[in-house]
Design a protein around this motif. Structure first.
Motif, PDB file in Angstrom:
ATOM      1  N   ARG A 192      -9.161  -2.631   4.615  1.00  0.00           N
ATOM      2  CA  ARG A 192      -8.559  -3.295   3.435  1.00  0.00           C
ATOM      3  C   ARG A 192      -7.182  -4.067   3.642  1.00  0.00           C
ATOM      4  O   ARG A 192      -6.560  -3.507   4.776  1.00  0.00           O
ATOM      5  CB  ARG A 192      -8.615  -2.607   2.186  1.00  0.00           C
ATOM      6  CG  ARG A 192      -9.963  -2.269   1.641  1.00  0.00           C
ATOM      7  CD  ARG A 192      -9.859  -1.597   0.391  1.00  0.00           C
ATOM      8  NE  ARG A 192     -11.231  -0.997  -0.066  1.00  0.00           N
ATOM      9  CZ  ARG A 192     -12.361  -1.892  -0.548  1.00  0.00           C
ATOM     10  NH1 ARG A 192     -11.997  -3.068  -0.764  1.00  0.00           N
ATOM     11  NH2 ARG A 192     -13.395  -1.403  -0.927  1.00  0.00           N
ATOM     12  N   PRO A 193      -6.768  -5.036   2.930  1.00  0.00           N
ATOM     13  CA  PRO A 193      -5.338  -5.449   3.455  1.00  0.00           C
ATOM     14  C   PRO A 193      -4.183  -4.409   3.596  1.00  0.00           C
ATOM     15  O   PRO A 193      -3.466  -4.582   4.515  1.00  0.00           O
ATOM     16  CB  PRO A 193      -5.090  -6.495   2.380  1.00  0.00           C
ATOM     17  CG  PRO A 193      -6.294  -6.831   1.838  1.00  0.00           C
ATOM     18  CD  PRO A 193      -7.454  -5.864   1.891  1.00  0.00           C
ATOM     19  N   LEU A 194      -4.402  -3.565   2.888  1.00  0.00           N
ATOM     20  CA  LEU A 194      -3.089  -2.757   2.882  1.00  0.00           C
ATOM     21  C   LEU A 194      -3.255  -1.656   4.089  1.00  0.00           C
ATOM     22  O   LEU A 194      -2.305  -1.021   4.406  1.00  0.00           O
ATOM     23  CB  LEU A 194      -3.137  -1.807   1.779  1.00  0.00           C
ATOM     24  CG  LEU A 194      -2.467  -2.635   0.476  1.00  0.00           C
ATOM     25  CD1 LEU A 194      -2.475  -1.775  -0.930  1.00  0.00           C
ATOM     26  CD2 LEU A 194      -1.077  -3.129   0.759  1.00  0.00           C
ATOM     27  N   GLY A 195      -4.312  -1.583   4.729  1.00  0.00           N
ATOM     28  CA  GLY A 195      -4.425  -0.936   5.822  1.00  0.00           C
ATOM     29  C   GLY A 195      -3.637  -1.462   6.923  1.00  0.00           C
ATOM     30  O   GLY A 195      -3.529  -1.011   8.141  1.00  0.00           O
ATOM     31  N   ASP A 196      -3.765  -3.005   7.155  1.00  0.00           N
ATOM     32  CA  ASP A 196      -3.189  -3.737   8.134  1.00  0.00           C
ATOM     33  C   ASP A 196      -1.667  -3.664   7.887  1.00  0.00           C
ATOM     34  O   ASP A 196      -1.095  -3.641   8.892  1.00  0.00           O
ATOM     35  CB  ASP A 196      -3.172  -5.360   7.808  1.00  0.00           C
ATOM     36  CG  ASP A 196      -4.714  -5.747   8.232  1.00  0.00           C
ATOM     37  OD1 ASP A 196      -5.371  -4.988   9.125  1.00  0.00           O
ATOM     38  OD2 ASP A 196      -5.189  -6.870   7.968  1.00  0.00           O
ATOM     39  N   ILE A 197      -1.065  -3.151   6.721  1.00  0.00           N
ATOM     40  CA  ILE A 197       0.104  -3.086   6.483  1.00  0.00           C
ATOM     41  C   ILE A 197       0.688  -1.699   7.127  1.00  0.00           C
ATOM     42  O   ILE A 197       1.562  -1.732   7.980  1.00  0.00           O
ATOM     43  CB  ILE A 197       0.610  -3.089   4.976  1.00  0.00           C
ATOM     44  CG1 ILE A 197       0.256  -4.262   4.397  1.00  0.00           C
ATOM     45  CG2 ILE A 197       2.208  -2.476   4.847  1.00  0.00           C
ATOM     46  CD1 ILE A 197       0.981  -5.605   4.945  1.00  0.00           C
ATOM     47  N   TYR A 198      -0.200  -0.669   7.265  1.00  0.00           N
ATOM     48  CA  TYR A 198      -0.095   0.484   7.571  1.00  0.00           C
ATOM     49  C   TYR A 198       0.022   0.043   9.453  1.00  0.00           C
ATOM     50  O   TYR A 198       1.023   0.632   9.974  1.00  0.00           O
ATOM     51  CB  TYR A 198      -1.094   1.590   7.630  1.00  0.00           C
ATOM     52  CG  TYR A 198      -0.796   2.894   8.269  1.00  0.00           C
ATOM     53  CD1 TYR A 198      -0.334   3.879   7.712  1.00  0.00           C
ATOM     54  CD2 TYR A 198      -1.192   3.082   9.684  1.00  0.00           C
ATOM     55  CE1 TYR A 198       0.193   5.008   8.037  1.00  0.00           C
ATOM     56  CE2 TYR A 198      -0.881   4.424  10.119  1.00  0.00           C
ATOM     57  CZ  TYR A 198      -0.433   5.446   9.277  1.00  0.00           C
ATOM     58  OH  TYR A 198      -0.271   6.671   9.813  1.00  0.00           O
TER      59      TYR A 198
END
Length: 318
Positions: A192-198
């Motif tokens: 999900r998008p917030l995984g890319d932030i990680y």
């Protein structure tokens, strides 16, 4: 560009392989083999990517085909996919580039904080555009980030998705950079998008310290809070890409990498010497890029390369 090894392919599809894209240094751990190759007529030089070890070829091929339809800002454009169901490959126009681990090697250690901030702007800007279009990178790691004279470019799209189906634990899957993998994806969660932030947090940690999982005190003080927020174990505690871009843009202290359409970089005007981003590069990284570009230009013609490589493998010639 690194020399080919005995087990490397000398031809992939219609292309003759000139060399390895990634260096052999222990810090350069690309999740998939990457090669620099040239067409038979010499008119086209490409970066070729192959499936990572342990990846399902059909899933990887699907991600490669998807990448061909993604002319996104900051993504290295994949414009060709081929091969067989058991041995797929994809190709992008070659540009002078260093994987982030090789940029650190060239610089002699962690990159300057202003440059890392500019990287943060570029990465967040690219992912903001991707997420707005419903696209999730699902593969951010230091080796997925390329430093080029024209800016930061993202590659290795869909590595997590091609490694295994959702619901399966990915902690032991070979080919993944587990230090950059979000905890929720490690246990089989859907990207999900917030995984890319990680992933951004892991990349910037590496750029600023040489480690993807540093101690908090190792991070530069000016980056500590924002990188720590990106690496929150709870996805809900991580900033979204747009907010992250705004934070880095407000703090960036020098020209920001251009995250514009990367296809323009493949044209004849995009060179190490005249690209606008060259002025923002750490000097040793700029020199390494120039040397890389020169090495590719001077690489042996395909027929000579094949003959030389064959003699090395068979031992028929000195």
């Amino acid at each position: 560009m690194e020399h080919l090894r005995g087990d490397d392919p000398v031809r992939i599809g219609p292309y003759t392989v000139l060399g390895r894209f990634d260096s052999g240094s222990p810090s350069s751990t690309a999740p998939r083999p990457r090669y620099i190759a040239r067409s038979a007529d010499g008119d086209r030089t490409v970066l070729i990517l192959l499936p990572c070890a342990g990846a399902d070829p059909s899933r990887w091929a699907a991600e490669a085909r998807h990448a061909c339809a993604l002319p996104l800002p900051g993504f290295l454009p994949v414009d060709e996919a081929g091969g067989t169901p058991a041995a797929p490959w994809c190709a992008a126009p070659y540009v002078a580039a260093l994987p982030l681990p090789d940029a650190l090697v060239a610089h002699g250690g962690p990159l300057p904080e202003p440059f890392v901030r500019a990287m943060g702007v570029a990465l967040a800007s690219s992912l903001r555009a991707a997420h707005a279009g419903g696209v999730i990178h699902a593969g951010l790691s230091p080796s997925a980030v390329l430093v080029t004279p024209g800016g930061i470019r993202l590659t290795d799209f869909g590595t997590v998705r091609s490694a295994g189906v959702d619901g399966e634990h990915r902690g032991s899957v070979p080919g993944l950079d587990h230090a950059s993998l979000p905890p929720e994806q490690m246990t089989g969660g859907r990207p999900r998008p917030l995984g890319d932030i990680y992933g951004i947090g892991a990349v910037l940690s590496y750029a600023s310290t040489g480690h993807t999982v540093p101690e908090r005190e190792e991070l530069p003080e000016g980056l500590r809070a924002v990188i720590t927020a990106c690496l929150a174990r709870d996805p809900a505690q991580r900033p979204e890409a747009a907010a992250l871009e705004a934070v880095f843009a407000a703090r960036a202290g020098h020209p920001v990498p251009d995250a514009g359409t990367p296809r323009a970089m493949s044209g004849p005007q995009a060179t190490v010497l005249d690209a606008p981003f060259a002025a923002a590069l750490p000097p040793r990284v700029a020199v390494a890029l120039a040397r890389t570009a020169a090495a590719v230009l001077a690489a042996e013609p395909p027929t000579q390369l094949l003959e030389t490589h064959s003699s090395r493998v068979t031992g028929t010639r000195d």
